[in-house]
Design an enzyme around this catalytic site. Structure first.
Site, PDB file in Angstrom:
ATOM      1  CE  LYS A  81      -1.987   2.565   3.775  1.00 16.13           C
ATOM      2  NZ  LYS A  81      -2.727   3.708   3.261  1.00 16.13           N
ATOM      3  CG  ASN A  82       2.692   2.581   3.493  1.00 16.35           C
ATOM      4  OD1 ASN A  82       1.578   3.094   3.427  1.00 16.35           O
ATOM      5  ND2 ASN A  82       3.199   2.133   4.633  1.00 16.35           N
ATOM      6  NE  ARG A 116       0.005  12.442   5.782  1.00 14.50           N
ATOM      7  CZ  ARG A 116       0.003  13.736   6.072  1.00 14.50           C
ATOM      8  NH1 ARG A 116      -1.025  14.282   6.664  1.00 14.50           N
ATOM      9  NH2 ARG A 116       1.033  14.498   5.782  1.00 14.50           N
ATOM     10  CB  CYS A 152      -4.477   7.364  10.034  1.00 15.23           C
ATOM     11  SG  CYS A 152      -4.827   5.762   9.311  1.00 15.23           S
ATOM     12  N   PRO A 193       2.386  17.211   9.481  1.00 18.02           N
ATOM     13  CG  PRO A 193       4.098  18.597  10.247  1.00 18.02           C
ATOM     14  CD  PRO A 193       3.304  17.378  10.625  1.00 18.02           C
ATOM     15  CG  ASP A 213       6.842  21.225   7.877  1.00 17.68           C
ATOM     16  OD1 ASP A 213       6.354  20.077   7.953  1.00 17.68           O
ATOM     17  OD2 ASP A 213       7.813  21.586   8.559  1.00 17.68           O
TER      18      ASP A 213
END
Length: 434
Positions: free
Chosen positions: A22-23, A93, A117, A123, A125
């Site tokens: 998945k990742n 995300r 999740c 973040p 950034d």
């Protein structure tokens, strides 16, 4: 609402095959947007809700996507839209991974701030820092982040404050079409980074050093469609390693890559678990008695944060006091309260969780708080007295294909039911796999 009902007490034995990672697949599907000529054909793609979500994002961006038989075919040769809306990004995300490819192809990208999740602030950034270093201007407001560049992205030397996997992937993808050479330092080293780099290179990119702390990307003028097979999912493999160990079972995990599992293997062997590398994959034999150990999550090659909650379930069965310290994400201990509902002796102290064991867990109704917690609660249910009912399965479906069916095939007494038939008698459930 669906639930998984599991009755503890069975040793798991047999063979299970892990899916594509998945990742790895999500950033690779996003990176397919970089190919302005030809089609990308991805194989070994897991049938997960997150994959359907990222496919919908690409379709919204005007790419043609076909997903069937664990294969995704992507044609992104048409002019692309620049905006990934909130309705998709809020679900996951990883949708932010289209930002780098869009910026490189179009010179502009507008992405709703990400969801997924609920693990701390997570973040982006570092992603934006990389884009700015390559000459992009970034604006954040009204729930969106927008990046644009006048002309084209330019190669740059970029140092990540933390070896973020997502930032490494996004910057690496964007840099493939930048003018000049980008040097990315303190880059993430995960196997999924290497898989993405291999895909980018298959499309015609010039990426070197993936899997090390310094990645060098020489920009090219154009990328082309390519064929690529997704690597096996090391986190799914690790989850089934725990399933064998926690039940004192014997499981051969086919398609697992031993080199990707070194940190997990080391800790489990320290606990007394026998692990044998075979041609087909990895065989795991659980001991009669587990030893307590301490674990600290770290960026790769350290212990993966995505295995933290599953190992917590295992350590609850270990003899003595164990501690897990989470250094990668904040607020990733929400499942601790659910373990307490199962009568676990467990407490949070700062960024650590302390467990005293072995625990005689009791079946209870528990709610999954995130993807890996869902798997961990089911694993705990395998060794609990009575029935454990796990809800919020939307999290589980984001990262595991037919998890309950695979466990049932290994001998677990487990079933997935709809709330409408939740009144099924417990005896009927216990007979499902008798």
């Amino acid at each position: 609402m669906e639930k998984i009902i599991v009755r503890g007490g069975k040793r798991l034995n047999g063979t299970v095959r892990v899916e594509g990672a998945k990742n790895a697949v999500l950033p690779i599907i996003a990176a397919a947007l970089l190919a302005s000529d030809g089609k990308n054909v991805l194989s070994e793609v897991p049938v997960l809700s997150d994959v359907y979500t990222i496919n919908e994002v690409l379709r919204h961006l005007n790419a043609e996507v076909v997903f069937e038989n664990n294969q995704v075919t992507i044609d992104a040769s048409k002019e692309l839209n620049i905006e990934a809306p909130f309705e998709y990004v809020r679900k996951m995300r990883a949708s932010v991974q289209v930002m780098g490819p869009l910026l490189a192809r179009n010179g502009r990208a507008r992405i709703a701030l990400p969801g997924g999740c609920a693990i701390g602030s997570r973040p982006i950034d570092q992603h934006l820092k990389g884009f700015e270093a390559m000459g992009a201007k970034v604006q954040v407001g009204n729930g969106f982040v927008e990046a644009y560049v006048e002309g084209e992205l330019k190669g740059a030397k970029i140092y990540l404050d933390f070896p973020s996997v997502g930032a490494t992937e996004n910057i690496m993808s964007a840099a493939t079409l930048a003018k000049g050479t980008t040097i990315l330092e303190n880059a993430a080293k995960e196997p999924e980074i290497v898989d993405l780099a291999n895909f980018l290179n298959a499309m015609g990119a010039k990426v070197r050093g993936a899997g090390t702390g310094t990645i060098r990307i020489e920009g090219v003028d154009k990328l082309y469609g390519a064929n690529h097979s997704i690597i096996p999912d090391r986190i799914e493999a690790g989850t089934f390693m725990v399933a064998a160990a926690i039940t004192g079972g014997d499981i051969l995990i086919e398609n697992a890559v031993p080199e990707h599992l070194r940190s997990i293997t080391a800790k489990m062997e320290e606990m007394g678990v026998k692990i044998i590398e075979e041609n087909e994959g990895v065989r795991v034999i659980g001991p009669d008695k587990l030893k307590a150990v301490d674990i600290k999550t770290m960026p790769h090659p350290g212990f993966p944060t995505d295995m933290q909650s599953q190992m917590m379930a295992l350590l609850l069965q270990a003899d003595g006091t164990s501690m897990i310290t989470e250094t990668v994400f904040e607020n990733r201990f929400m499942h601790v309260e659910e373990f307490r509902r199962m009568n676990a002796d467990i407490k949070i102290e700062g960024r650590s969780v302390i467990m005293n064991g072995p625990n005689s867990l009791q079946g209870a109704e528990v709610g999954a708080t995130d993807l890996r917690a869902a798997a961990a609660l089911i694993l705990a249910g395998l060794v609990s007295e009575g029935y454990t009912r796990v809800t919020e399965l939307k999290h589980l479906d984001r990262g595991y294909v037919d998890f309950h069916k695979k466990l049932a095939a290994l001998g677990a007494t487990i079933e997935r039911v709809n709330e409408k038939v939740e009144e099924v008698k417990e005896q009927e459930v216990s007979d499902l796999h008798a």
